[in-house]
Design an enzyme around this catalytic site. Structure first.
Site, PDB file in Angstrom:
ATOM      1  N   TYR A  97      -1.193  -5.031  -4.036  1.00 17.40           N
ATOM      2  CA  TYR A  97      -0.974  -3.668  -3.538  1.00 17.40           C
ATOM      3  C   TYR A  97       0.039  -2.937  -4.430  1.00 17.40           C
ATOM      4  CZ  TYR A  97       1.175   0.219  -1.409  1.00 17.40           C
ATOM      5  OH  TYR A  97       1.672   1.479  -1.251  1.00 17.40           O
ATOM      6  N   HIS A 149       4.066  -3.681   2.366  1.00 15.12           N
ATOM      7  CA  HIS A 149       2.740  -3.352   2.903  1.00 15.12           C
ATOM      8  C   HIS A 149       2.301  -4.316   4.004  1.00 15.12           C
ATOM      9  CE1 HIS A 149      -0.991  -0.890   2.263  1.00 15.12           C
ATOM     10  NE2 HIS A 149      -0.048  -0.032   1.966  1.00 15.12           N
ATOM     11  N   GLU A 168       8.567  10.447  -0.296  1.00 15.98           N
ATOM     12  CA  GLU A 168       7.778   9.727  -1.315  1.00 15.98           C
ATOM     13  C   GLU A 168       6.987  10.754  -2.119  1.00 15.98           C
ATOM     14  OE1 GLU A 168       4.773   7.123   0.284  1.00 15.98           O
ATOM     15  OE2 GLU A 168       4.665   5.950  -1.564  1.00 15.98           O
ATOM     16  N   GLU A 209       4.340   4.763   8.346  1.00 15.04           N
ATOM     17  CA  GLU A 209       3.312   5.614   7.722  1.00 15.04           C
ATOM     18  C   GLU A 209       1.996   5.597   8.508  1.00 15.04           C
ATOM     19  OE1 GLU A 209       3.239   3.700   3.831  1.00 15.04           O
ATOM     20  OE2 GLU A 209       1.246   2.927   4.227  1.00 15.04           O
ATOM     21  N   GLU A 234      10.229  -1.380   2.659  1.00 14.01           N
ATOM     22  CA  GLU A 234       9.246  -0.675   3.487  1.00 14.01           C
ATOM     23  C   GLU A 234       8.218  -1.635   4.069  1.00 14.01           C
ATOM     24  OE1 GLU A 234       7.309   2.504   1.406  1.00 14.01           O
ATOM     25  OE2 GLU A 234       5.598   2.428   2.762  1.00 14.01           O
ATOM     26  N   ARG A 251       8.756   6.775   8.515  1.00 17.18           N
ATOM     27  CA  ARG A 251       7.965   7.264   7.380  1.00 17.18           C
ATOM     28  C   ARG A 251       6.715   8.037   7.790  1.00 17.18           C
ATOM     29  NH1 ARG A 251       7.831   6.454   2.773  1.00 17.18           N
ATOM     30  NH2 ARG A 251       5.731   5.572   2.671  1.00 17.18           N
ATOM     31  N   ASP A 297       7.749  -1.649  -1.293  1.00 17.89           N
ATOM     32  CA  ASP A 297       6.826  -1.637  -0.155  1.00 17.89           C
ATOM     33  C   ASP A 297       6.143  -3.004  -0.047  1.00 17.89           C
ATOM     34  OD1 ASP A 297       4.982  -1.047   1.824  1.00 17.89           O
ATOM     35  OD2 ASP A 297       4.210   0.762   0.847  1.00 17.89           O
ATOM     36  N   TRP A 341      -3.947  -5.825   4.896  1.00 16.11           N
ATOM     37  CA  TRP A 341      -3.854  -5.239   3.553  1.00 16.11           C
ATOM     38  C   TRP A 341      -2.659  -4.327   3.488  1.00 16.11           C
ATOM     39  CZ3 TRP A 341      -4.041  -0.201   1.529  1.00 16.11           C
ATOM     40  CH2 TRP A 341      -3.940  -0.172   0.118  1.00 16.11           C
ATOM     41  N   ASP A 358      -3.265   9.920  -0.954  1.00 16.99           N
ATOM     42  CA  ASP A 358      -4.316  10.230   0.020  1.00 16.99           C
ATOM     43  C   ASP A 358      -3.851  11.257   1.050  1.00 16.99           C
ATOM     44  OD1 ASP A 358      -3.138   7.383   0.252  1.00 16.99           O
ATOM     45  OD2 ASP A 358      -3.536   7.882   2.330  1.00 16.99           O
ATOM     46  N   ASN A 368      -7.639   8.133   4.853  1.00 17.26           N
ATOM     47  CA  ASN A 368      -8.214   7.367   3.743  1.00 17.26           C
ATOM     48  C   ASN A 368      -9.277   6.367   4.203  1.00 17.26           C
ATOM     49  OD1 ASN A 368      -8.528   6.421   1.188  1.00 17.26           O
ATOM     50  ND2 ASN A 368      -6.412   5.693   0.937  1.00 17.26           N
ATOM     51  N   HIS A 417       5.854   9.609   4.318  1.00 16.85           N
ATOM     52  CA  HIS A 417       4.825   9.029   3.455  1.00 16.85           C
ATOM     53  C   HIS A 417       4.312  10.109   2.500  1.00 16.85           C
ATOM     54  CE1 HIS A 417       0.683   6.784   3.492  1.00 16.85           C
ATOM     55  NE2 HIS A 417       1.442   6.345   2.512  1.00 16.85           N
ATOM     56  N   ARG A 444      10.526   3.394  -6.495  1.00 11.10           N
ATOM     57  CA  ARG A 444       9.915   2.233  -5.843  1.00 11.10           C
ATOM     58  C   ARG A 444       9.340   1.317  -6.921  1.00 11.10           C
ATOM     59  NH1 ARG A 444       4.397   2.279  -2.094  1.00 11.10           N
ATOM     60  NH2 ARG A 444       3.373   1.702  -4.006  1.00 11.10           N
ATOM     61  N   HIS A 488       7.156   6.239  -8.071  1.00 15.43           N
ATOM     62  CA  HIS A 488       6.655   4.866  -8.167  1.00 15.43           C
ATOM     63  C   HIS A 488       6.719   4.374  -9.612  1.00 15.43           C
ATOM     64  CE1 HIS A 488       3.734   5.180  -4.482  1.00 15.43           C
ATOM     65  NE2 HIS A 488       4.959   5.542  -4.179  1.00 15.43           N
TER      66      HIS A 488
HETATM   67  O1  EZ4 Z   1      -1.323   2.156   0.950  1.00 12.04           O
HETATM   68  O2  EZ4 Z   1      -1.596   5.593   1.766  1.00 12.04           O
HETATM   69  O3  EZ4 Z   1       3.798   3.820   0.853  1.00 12.04           O
HETATM   70  N1  EZ4 Z   1       2.677   4.032   0.580  1.00 12.04           N
HETATM   71  C1  EZ4 Z   1       1.607   3.345   0.985  1.00 12.04           C
HETATM   72  C2  EZ4 Z   1       0.271   3.899   0.594  1.00 12.04           C
HETATM   73  C3  EZ4 Z   1      -0.894   3.378   1.443  1.00 12.04           C
HETATM   74  C4  EZ4 Z   1      -2.030   4.342   1.368  1.00 12.04           C
HETATM   75  C5  EZ4 Z   1      -3.198   3.887   2.249  1.00 12.04           C
HETATM   76  O4  EZ4 Z   1      -4.128   4.896   2.355  1.00 12.04           O
HETATM   77  O5  EZ4 Z   1       1.742   2.331   1.638  1.00 12.04           O
HETATM   78  O6  EZ4 Z   1       0.032   3.677  -0.767  1.00 12.04           O
HETATM   79 CO    CO Z   2       3.738   2.245   2.376  1.00 15.82          CO
END
Ligand code: EZ4
Ligand code: CO
Length: 405
Positions: free
Chosen positions: A159, A214, A341, A264, A238, A285, A212, A405, A318, A37, A314, A147, A122
């Protein structure tokens, strides 16, 4: 069974995907996903300029040796760009082997360990009410694990939420420059337990829930969040922290019994070594695309199984349907599979380019038995969806400091 040609495609049926097609002299071909991505063209160039010329004339059956040749043989070994490229070749070679054996790939891995693939979907939203409405829809659709992600009040951009867009494809497909989001650990920590409190009050404990983070927290902040969420019994939390320091998970583990998932972004087996062998995490993951293919993921699964760690690949939008189908086979086999997922059945544009058949029944994903991976790539359709530059967002604290991020 010599490799005659390898084609590389970058297309954007809603969002960008990098796809390879490995074609043998006899005409059998296999497909693989190399999508990274926001850095798609780097992977395409890595394939075209540095991998394809080395593989023409090589025996398509020698999957392990080709993997070692591309990974170890490159001297530089790991890195997200090169590993995504290697993964796509690996997937395509497994696809070819399955077609030649006239067997689905899971049979070559050792056969089925289960009847179907448990997935988590999700539910997200701008408000807790909206998240819970979406959760109710998913429970009605049969999901057993969901999730939850919710917009954090009073910061710009969260996010996992759609920011008014219809779906993830629309969200991720059109960002010609990286958008900026804000992050406040305090606002997040003060808000997120309330989401799970209300979810449990409304739906009880039969539905499994996960979340998540993130990678936004420090180990001690993540420990605090894990404790705050303990009453709501998460399936897993996560990516509470980034993973450059694997021992960060030790800190979290010592403070909370909330199960932990990460991986991931891993692209070698060693990225998760300490956290797996010390049992600091519960789920790994890593996706087949970003982890280097089916060949190294088999090793990861077996290593994880020695330490009671389960696979939870994961499955973001993407990763192309080729990766999803590779996961279907892998997950059917892996004795220590946990959960996949799953973000749904794509869009009409996506499904014109990628042809595959899956079905969700009572929270489990099924596919039809077909030789190879059971997914095809339509080159002609792909031409109708040319690449569009698109970035992931970046994140800053309220004072402007760049954040994860
Ligand atoms: O943000 O794959 O668990 N899923 C994630 C994803 C990531 C994207 C980044 O390209 O964390 O949504
Ligand atoms: Co994730």
């Amino acid at each position: 069974m010599k490799i005659k040609n390898i084609k590389v495609f970058v297309c954007c049926p809603g969002r960008n995907f990098v796809t390879v097609k490995v074609i043998t002299e006899e005409g059998t071909y296999g497909v693989g996903d190399a999508t990274l991505n926001g850095r798609e063209l780097a992977v395409a160039a890595y394939l075209e300029e540095h991998i394809v010329p080395c593989l023409i004339g090589k025996d398509a059956h020698q999957i392990e040796d080709i993997w070692q040749y591309l990974f170890k043989g490159a001297y530089w070994q790991n890195g997200a760009v090169s590993v995504a490229a290697i993964a796509a070749i690996d997937m395509a070679l497994w696809d070819i082997k399955g077609k030649l054996a006239n067997m689905p790939v899971y049979q070559l891995l050792g056969g089925k360990s289960r009847k179907g693939i448990t997935v988590y979907g999700h539910a997200n939203g701008e408000t807790i009410e909206e998240v819970l409405n979406n959760l109710e829809i998913m429970i009605d659709e049969g999901y057993k694990v969901v999730r939850l992600q919710c917009t954090i009040p009073n910061i710009k951009g969260t996010y996992g939420t759609l920011e008014g867009k219809k779906n993830y494809y629309e969200l991720q497909g059109n960002r010609p420059l990286p958008p900026e989001q804000e992050w406040s650990t305090a606002k997040y920590m003060n808000f997120i337990p309330e989401l799970f409190k209300q979810a449990r009050a409304k739906f009880g404990y039969d539905i499994e829930l996960c979340h998540d983070v993130h990678s936004r927290l420090s180990p001690i902040e993540a420990s605090r969040l894990g404790k705050l969420l303990e009453p709501y019994k998460l399936y897993f939390l996560e990516d509470p922290i980034t993973t450059e320091n694997q021992e960060g998970y030790k800190v979290i583990r010592e403070h909370t019994n909330t199960p932990l998932a990460t991986g991931e972004k891993f692209n070698t087996l060693w990225d998760a070594k300490e956290m797996i062998q010390n049992q600091w995490i519960d789920y790994v993951r890593t996706a087949i695309t970003h982890g280097g293919g089916i060949t190294p993921l088999k090793k990861l699964a077996d290593f994880a199984s020695l330490h009671h760690v389960r696979m939870a690949p994961h499955g973001a939008p993407d990763l192309s349907p080729i990766c999803l189908m590779a996961h279907m086979h892998f997950n059917l086999w892996a004795p220590n599979f946990g959960i996949q997922e799953f973000v749904g059945f794509g869009t009409p544009e996506l499904n014109k380019v990628f042809n595959y058949e899956i079905e969700l029944i009572d929270g489990l994903l099924y596919m039809k038995d077909k030789p190879g991976l059971g997914v095809d790539f339509n080159e002609e359709e792909a031409k109708n969806f040319p690449y569009k530059r698109s970035y992931l967002p970046v994140s800053r604290l309220e004072d402007g400091t760049l954040w994860n991020w």
